[in-house]
Write an enzyme that holds these catalytic residues in place. Structure first.
Site, PDB file in Angstrom:
ATOM      1  N   HIS A 188      37.951  29.108  40.728  1.00  0.00           N
ATOM      2  CA  HIS A 188      36.874  28.153  40.432  1.00  0.00           C
ATOM      3  C   HIS A 188      36.887  27.774  38.950  1.00  0.00           C
ATOM      4  O   HIS A 188      36.768  26.600  38.596  1.00  0.00           O
ATOM      5  CB  HIS A 188      35.516  28.769  40.780  1.00  0.00           C
ATOM      6  CG  HIS A 188      35.285  28.960  42.240  1.00  0.00           C
ATOM      7  ND1 HIS A 188      35.488  27.971  43.178  1.00  0.00           N
ATOM      8  CD2 HIS A 188      34.844  30.050  42.942  1.00  0.00           C
ATOM      9  CE1 HIS A 188      35.188  28.431  44.387  1.00  0.00           C
ATOM     10  NE2 HIS A 188      34.802  29.695  44.277  1.00  0.00           N
ATOM     11  N   HIS A 201      39.339  35.148  42.808  1.00  0.00           N
ATOM     12  CA  HIS A 201      38.588  34.070  43.440  1.00  0.00           C
ATOM     13  C   HIS A 201      37.813  33.246  42.411  1.00  0.00           C
ATOM     14  O   HIS A 201      37.907  32.006  42.391  1.00  0.00           O
ATOM     15  CB  HIS A 201      37.621  34.671  44.465  1.00  0.00           C
ATOM     16  CG  HIS A 201      36.786  33.657  45.181  1.00  0.00           C
ATOM     17  ND1 HIS A 201      37.182  33.072  46.351  1.00  0.00           N
ATOM     18  CD2 HIS A 201      35.560  33.127  44.884  1.00  0.00           C
ATOM     19  CE1 HIS A 201      36.252  32.214  46.760  1.00  0.00           C
ATOM     20  NE2 HIS A 201      35.254  32.239  45.889  1.00  0.00           N
ATOM     21  N   GLU A 202      37.062  33.940  41.563  1.00  0.00           N
ATOM     22  CA  GLU A 202      36.251  33.230  40.577  1.00  0.00           C
ATOM     23  C   GLU A 202      37.117  32.562  39.514  1.00  0.00           C
ATOM     24  O   GLU A 202      36.752  31.507  38.983  1.00  0.00           O
ATOM     25  CB  GLU A 202      35.253  34.196  39.926  1.00  0.00           C
ATOM     26  CG  GLU A 202      34.254  34.816  40.890  1.00  0.00           C
ATOM     27  CD  GLU A 202      33.420  33.778  41.636  1.00  0.00           C
ATOM     28  OE1 GLU A 202      33.269  32.651  41.123  1.00  0.00           O
ATOM     29  OE2 GLU A 202      32.945  34.097  42.733  1.00  0.00           O
TER      30      GLU A 202
END
Length: 233
Positions: free
Chosen positions: A31, A27-28
């Site tokens: 980003h 997920h990170e």
């Protein structure tokens, strides 16, 4: 008792934290990757929360670190006043060494990007999780396959709708209302939704194909909230 607790921690808590950490990293990273594509500098990429227990600084200035509490994680972008991105700052450094950003530094800050770029950076996290799930499940289906229960009648309850309608043990369900049956779940789903309406069931019985018309029994179910539902049985 202590042995039971430790075994449950090993069986449930440890795999949960491992899976959670993988999802957080993916997920990170979404980003992070989109931020770098949009020209945003990333100050920190953290897995876990709290005090840093291991870390290193990459060539691009990003601090990659693992924190004490193995729950969650974050990406802190240049120009964010905190890891949550709840506020921004156009200052570099802290205390007496603080100074205003130069024009080139300001161009690398998250808050200086267009609305479309910021939206893409925010959306990239959940989007990469969605894509990751598809890739993982596809790989599992390719390498391990998918368990299904074949549409074969193992036993028939006496005086049930199936018994009265002519189903026999060993019958292989070929189709339901003209639609091919691929698993036993197809039979369960069709019967539940049909209620007491007749269903055309084509079966292969010892090499002979027969067509049966069976009306299931309509039964009432009461859920835990007290609501009544009807289904075919």
């Amino acid at each position: 008792f202590l042995t039971l607790i430790l075994s449950n921690i090993w069986l449930y808590a440890v795999p949960f934290l491992v899976v959670l950490s993988v999802l957080v990293i993916v997920h990170e990273w979404g980003h992070y990757a989109m931020a770098r594509l949009c020209g945003v500098r990333v100050d920190e990429f953290a897995v876990g929360m709290g005090r840093e227990i291991w870390g290193r600084t990459g060539r691009d200035g990003t601090r990659w670190k693992i924190c004490l509490l193995p729950i969650g994680g974050y990406v802190k972008m240049f120009g964010d006043a905190d890891p949550a991105g709840a506020s921004k700052t156009d200052q570099v450094g802290e205390g007496s060494t603080a100074r205003m950003m130069t024009p080139s530094e300001r161009d690398q800050a998250f808050f200086s990007k267009t609305v479309g770029q910021r939206a893409a950076i925010v959306f990239a996290g959940p989007a990469i999780n969605f894509i990751f799930a598809i890739v993982v499940l596809t790989g599992l289906f390719i390498t391990q396959g998918r368990e299904i229960t074949p549409p074969v009648i193992a036993a028939v309850q006496v005086e049930s709708a199936g018994d009265l309608g002519g189903l026999r043990p060993g019958d292989h369900i070929v189709s339901l209302n003209g639609k091919q049956a691929e698993s036993f779940d197809d039979l369960k789903r069709t019967v539940m939704l049909a209620l007491d309406q007749p269903i055309e069931i084509m079966v292969d019985r010892a090499g002979q194909v027969e067509t049966l018309h069976i009306a299931a029994k309509r039964v009432d179910d009461l859920d835990r909230f007290g609501f009544k539902h009807q289904r075919g049985y």
